[in-house]
Design an enzyme around this catalytic site. Structure first.
Site, PDB file in Angstrom:
ATOM      1  N   ARG A  21      54.542  31.358  37.098  1.00 14.20           N
ATOM      2  CA  ARG A  21      55.011  32.541  36.741  1.00 14.20           C
ATOM      3  C   ARG A  21      55.256  32.653  35.323  1.00 14.20           C
ATOM      4  O   ARG A  21      56.101  33.853  34.937  1.00 14.20           O
ATOM      5  CB  ARG A  21      55.965  32.950  37.949  1.00 14.20           C
ATOM      6  CG  ARG A  21      55.149  32.946  39.142  1.00 14.20           C
ATOM      7  CD  ARG A  21      56.434  33.280  40.262  1.00 14.20           C
ATOM      8  NE  ARG A  21      55.998  33.172  41.678  1.00 14.20           N
ATOM      9  CZ  ARG A  21      56.700  33.283  42.624  1.00 14.20           C
ATOM     10  NH1 ARG A  21      57.963  33.471  42.680  1.00 14.20           N
ATOM     11  NH2 ARG A  21      56.371  33.159  44.081  1.00 14.20           N
ATOM     12  N   CYS A  42      46.739  45.675  22.569  1.00 16.37           N
ATOM     13  CA  CYS A  42      45.261  44.983  22.755  1.00 16.37           C
ATOM     14  C   CYS A  42      45.632  43.471  23.369  1.00 16.37           C
ATOM     15  O   CYS A  42      44.958  43.207  24.193  1.00 16.37           O
ATOM     16  CB  CYS A  42      44.728  45.005  21.455  1.00 16.37           C
ATOM     17  SG  CYS A  42      44.388  46.843  20.583  1.00 16.37           S
ATOM     18  N   ALA A  93      39.549  43.741  21.486  1.00 14.50           N
ATOM     19  CA  ALA A  93      39.600  42.655  19.981  1.00 14.50           C
ATOM     20  C   ALA A  93      38.949  43.327  19.017  1.00 14.50           C
ATOM     21  O   ALA A  93      37.595  43.017  19.187  1.00 14.50           O
ATOM     22  CB  ALA A  93      39.561  41.252  20.551  1.00 14.50           C
ATOM     23  N   ASP A  94      39.309  43.606  17.717  1.00 17.40           N
ATOM     24  CA  ASP A  94      38.527  43.747  16.639  1.00 17.40           C
ATOM     25  C   ASP A  94      38.348  42.493  15.935  1.00 17.40           C
ATOM     26  O   ASP A  94      39.245  41.899  15.475  1.00 17.40           O
ATOM     27  CB  ASP A  94      39.382  44.681  15.678  1.00 17.40           C
ATOM     28  CG  ASP A  94      38.774  44.734  14.323  1.00 17.40           C
ATOM     29  OD1 ASP A  94      38.048  43.987  13.846  1.00 17.40           O
ATOM     30  OD2 ASP A  94      39.431  45.548  13.664  1.00 17.40           O
ATOM     31  N   ASN A 118      45.421  37.457  15.452  1.00 17.56           N
ATOM     32  CA  ASN A 118      46.024  37.146  16.760  1.00 17.56           C
ATOM     33  C   ASN A 118      45.878  35.662  17.180  1.00 17.56           C
ATOM     34  O   ASN A 118      47.035  35.063  17.562  1.00 17.56           O
ATOM     35  CB  ASN A 118      45.190  37.684  17.796  1.00 17.56           C
ATOM     36  CG  ASN A 118      45.116  39.549  17.542  1.00 17.56           C
ATOM     37  OD1 ASN A 118      43.962  39.760  17.782  1.00 17.56           O
ATOM     38  ND2 ASN A 118      45.985  39.913  17.355  1.00 17.56           N
ATOM     39  N   LEU A 134      32.764  44.253  17.243  1.00 20.99           N
ATOM     40  CA  LEU A 134      32.616  44.158  15.816  1.00 20.99           C
ATOM     41  C   LEU A 134      32.165  45.499  15.178  1.00 20.99           C
ATOM     42  O   LEU A 134      31.480  45.827  15.735  1.00 20.99           O
ATOM     43  CB  LEU A 134      31.377  43.001  15.204  1.00 20.99           C
ATOM     44  CG  LEU A 134      31.213  42.998  13.629  1.00 20.99           C
ATOM     45  CD1 LEU A 134      32.271  42.204  12.934  1.00 20.99           C
ATOM     46  CD2 LEU A 134      29.887  42.141  13.482  1.00 20.99           C
TER      47      LEU A 134
END
Length: 264
Positions: free
Chosen positions: A127, A146, A168-169, A177, A208
């Site tokens: 947990r 995000c 996610a870019d 990240n 993308l």
């Protein structure tokens, strides 16, 4: 960092064209995972230069529980400017959820303090989770999270972390990240008396943007270089006591920066 290049290549070859909130258009795949052994170097992308200062200060800002961009501006970081209101506020975003998750009785939960305490007391717990995705607050946020949930895992004296990122870019955001959560894993490991293990990065919709395709193709022509090393000040034993000066990056020799516009 072949893991990151493999992801770029997968999106370029297999990505589906999708419309998106920003109106830019994307190539997208659903479901992908990358793994980084933190003992093999700090996973900072080398095929373009990344601004470590912005990555570190953003993470420290999250850990402060802050949701106003003043701290970032005070340190020359502007990556959240597009989403802030006239007062610099972003609503109950990451820092608020990490440090002050609201409870029905009017109280708040400090998820970061709680998970560190749990790692120390019960490292085998399943947990060891922090979440920023609060359905009751999503509509109040300037940008819903995000990178929305992460879990720690302890085995053989090593701390690993898995992040779930719903959106996610891949060109602009993902390199940030990776470095941010790798660094967070190292910080939590230090304050809990453990060694860093793996950072596991799991994605939902990883995409993308159409105006980043040529930049991604350029990046893929560049050969990855040796990973740098990150050293933390060993005297820091409190996760909330870290300062920018407590991090030292050595051996970072990236290819030049590649300019790309953020989709807002």
């Amino acid at each position: 960092m072949h893991q990151y290049h493999d992801l770029l290549e997968r999106i370029l070859s297999d990505g589906a064209e999708k419309h998106d909130r920003t109106g830019t258009g994307t190539l997208s795949v659903f479901g992908h995972q990358m793994r980084f052994n933190l003992g093999a170097g700090f996973p900072l992308v080398t095929t373009k230069r990344l601004p470590l200062k912005a990555i570190v200060h953003e993470l420290l800002w999250f850990l402060r529980g802050d949701t106003n961009i003043k701290y970032l501006h005070d340190h020359g970081v502007t990556i959240w400017d597009e989403w802030a209101d006239a007062n610099g506020d972003l609503g109950p975003v990451y820092g608020y959820q990490w440090r002050s998750w609201p409870t029905p009785d009017g109280g708040h939960i400090d998820q970061i303090a709680n998970v560190i305490d749990m790692i120390k007391r019960n490292p085998d717990s399943r947990r060891l989770i922090v979440t920023a995705w609060n359905p009751a607050d999503v509509e109040k946020m300037a940008l819903p999270p995000c990178h929305c949930l992460f879990q720690f895992y302890v085995v053989n004296g090593k701390l690993s972390c898995q992040l779930y990122q719903r959106s996610a870019d891949v060109f602009l955001g993902v390199p940030f990240n990776i470095a941010s959560y790798a660094l967070l894993t190292m910080m939590v490991a230090q304050v809990t008396g453990l060694k860093p293990g793996e950072f596991v990065h799991s994605f939902g919709d990883v995409h993308l943007y159409s105006n980043h395709v040529e930049q991604a193709r350029l990046q893929l022509t560049r050969a990855p270089r040796s990973l740098p090393t990150m050293t933390l000040n060993p005297d820091v034993k409190d996760i909330f006591a870290f300062r920018y000066e407590d991090f030292a990056l050595a051996g970072y020799d990236p290819h030049p920066h590649i300019k790309a516009e953020v989709a807002v």
